[in-house]
Design a protein around this motif. Structure first.
Motif, short mmCIF file in Angstrom:
data_model
loop_
_atom_site.label_atom_id
_atom_site.label_comp_id
_atom_site.label_asym_id
_atom_site.label_seq_id
_atom_site.Cartn_x
_atom_site.Cartn_y
_atom_site.Cartn_z
N LYS A 91 0.69 -1.20 0.09
CA LYS A 91 -0.07 -0.12 0.21
C LYS A 91 0.73 1.26 0.14
O LYS A 91 0.59 2.38 -0.57
CB LYS A 91 -0.83 0.13 1.17
N GLN A 92 2.00 1.06 0.70
CA GLN A 92 3.08 2.42 0.75
C GLN A 92 3.36 2.79 -0.80
O GLN A 92 3.56 4.22 -0.92
CB GLN A 92 4.04 2.00 1.52
N VAL A 93 3.56 1.84 -1.75
CA VAL A 93 3.81 2.26 -2.90
C VAL A 93 2.97 3.13 -3.69
O VAL A 93 3.29 4.22 -4.14
CB VAL A 93 4.06 1.16 -3.81
N TYR A 94 1.49 2.85 -3.47
CA TYR A 94 0.58 3.76 -3.84
C TYR A 94 0.57 5.02 -3.18
O TYR A 94 0.10 6.02 -3.74
CB TYR A 94 -0.79 3.09 -3.75
N GLU A 95 0.78 4.94 -1.76
CA GLU A 95 0.82 6.51 -1.10
C GLU A 95 1.90 7.35 -1.39
O GLU A 95 1.75 8.47 -1.20
CB GLU A 95 0.75 5.75 0.35
N GLU A 96 3.38 6.54 -1.64
CA GLU A 96 4.31 7.44 -1.92
C GLU A 96 3.87 8.16 -3.31
O GLU A 96 4.37 9.25 -3.75
CB GLU A 96 5.31 6.51 -2.12
N ALA A 97 3.12 7.52 -4.25
CA ALA A 97 2.96 7.89 -5.76
C ALA A 97 2.10 9.15 -5.50
O ALA A 97 2.02 10.33 -5.96
CB ALA A 97 2.19 7.14 -6.53
#
Length: 265
Positions: A91-97
């Motif tokens: 989920k963090q990948v999408y949050e960083e984007a």
């Protein structure tokens, strides 16, 4: 010849720009006011997607291919369930984007606001206020539909139209409505009476269903959706009811007439 072509090119560019501007104004107000404004809220930078909606957009096609039999609502629920079970690291990948896009959005928004004159900023603020108000109204109506709020009672004229619409003459809905409007006006009081009586019966149906629905809303803790005492209709005598229904039918006739007039302009 070259000079003429260059002049033609500049004229075409100006025309294209003007057309784009008018389209951006969304049909609200006159062309003069729109051009004076010089900018549309459609040009405002779009807010970046949340982490969940990024995941939804990225995986929607794959989920659809795997579950072709599912309805859109069922598919969205399945994707939401998959997102809920997704490990925090993924989920963090999408949050960083989202964070990266948000920084770009804030810079673009600042640039956009800097080019506005005070008049343009005020006009866009009012345009945005109207859009938000319209969106809130739509959401409120949708919520009432989901909660099963009874449909409002129909007038005698509405019942007459629904009964004769299919058989009426006219190649378009507007032409049919015009023909029915003229036919209704030509009916005598005795010919209108059955429709007015049906309208009165429908009003009773509405009141009974509203009482049950409002009792259900109280149980759900939604007293905010219940009509106040002022909004509830008072008991009327038969004569008063007939007069009120006749006035209501006349009001619907006038509204229909106004719609027909606008469609013909």
């Amino acid at each position: 010849m070259a000079a003429a072509l260059a002049l033609w090119g500049r004229a075409a560019a100006l025309l294209t720009g003007a057309q784009r501007l008018l389209r951006g104004c969304g049909g609200g107000g006159s062309a003069e006011k729109c051009l004076a404004r010089g900018i549309s809220s459609d040009e405002r930078p779009k807010r970046p997607l949340t982490a969940y909606f990024r995941y939804l957009k990225e995986h929607h096609s794959a989920f659809r291919q795997e579950n072709p039999e599912m309805s859109n609502i069922e598919l969205i629920r399945k994707i939401a369930g998959a997102w809920k079970e997704l490990p925090a690291s993924q989920k963090q990948v999408y949050e960083e984007a989202r964070k990266a896009d948000w920084q770009r959005y804030e810079q673009q928004l600042a640039t956009y606001k800097a080019q506005l004159t005070p008049a343009q900023a005020a006009a866009l603020k009012e345009e945005r206020r109207k859009k938000l108000a319209k969106r809130r109204t739509f959401r409120a109506k949708r919520e009432l539909t989901v909660l099963g709020k009874p449909k409002r009672p129909r007038s005698g004229f509405n019942i007459f139209v629904s009964e004769h619409f299919q058989e009426s003459e006219g190649i378009s809905p507007v032409a049919k409505l015009k023909q029915l409007f003229d036919a209704w006006r030509k009916l005598s009081s005795s010919q209108k009476q059955p429709y007015l009586q049906l309208a009165e019966d429908d009003k009773v149906r509405y009141e009974n269903e509203m009482k049950s629905w409002e009792a259900k809303m109280v149980e759900l803790g939604r007293e905010d959706l219940i009509r106040s005492r002022r909004q509830r209709p008072k008991k009327k005598t038969a004569e008063t009811a007939d007069k009120a229904e006749a006035a209501k039918a006349s009001s619907h006739e006038n509204k229909a007439k106004l719609k027909l007039k606008k469609s013909e302009e």
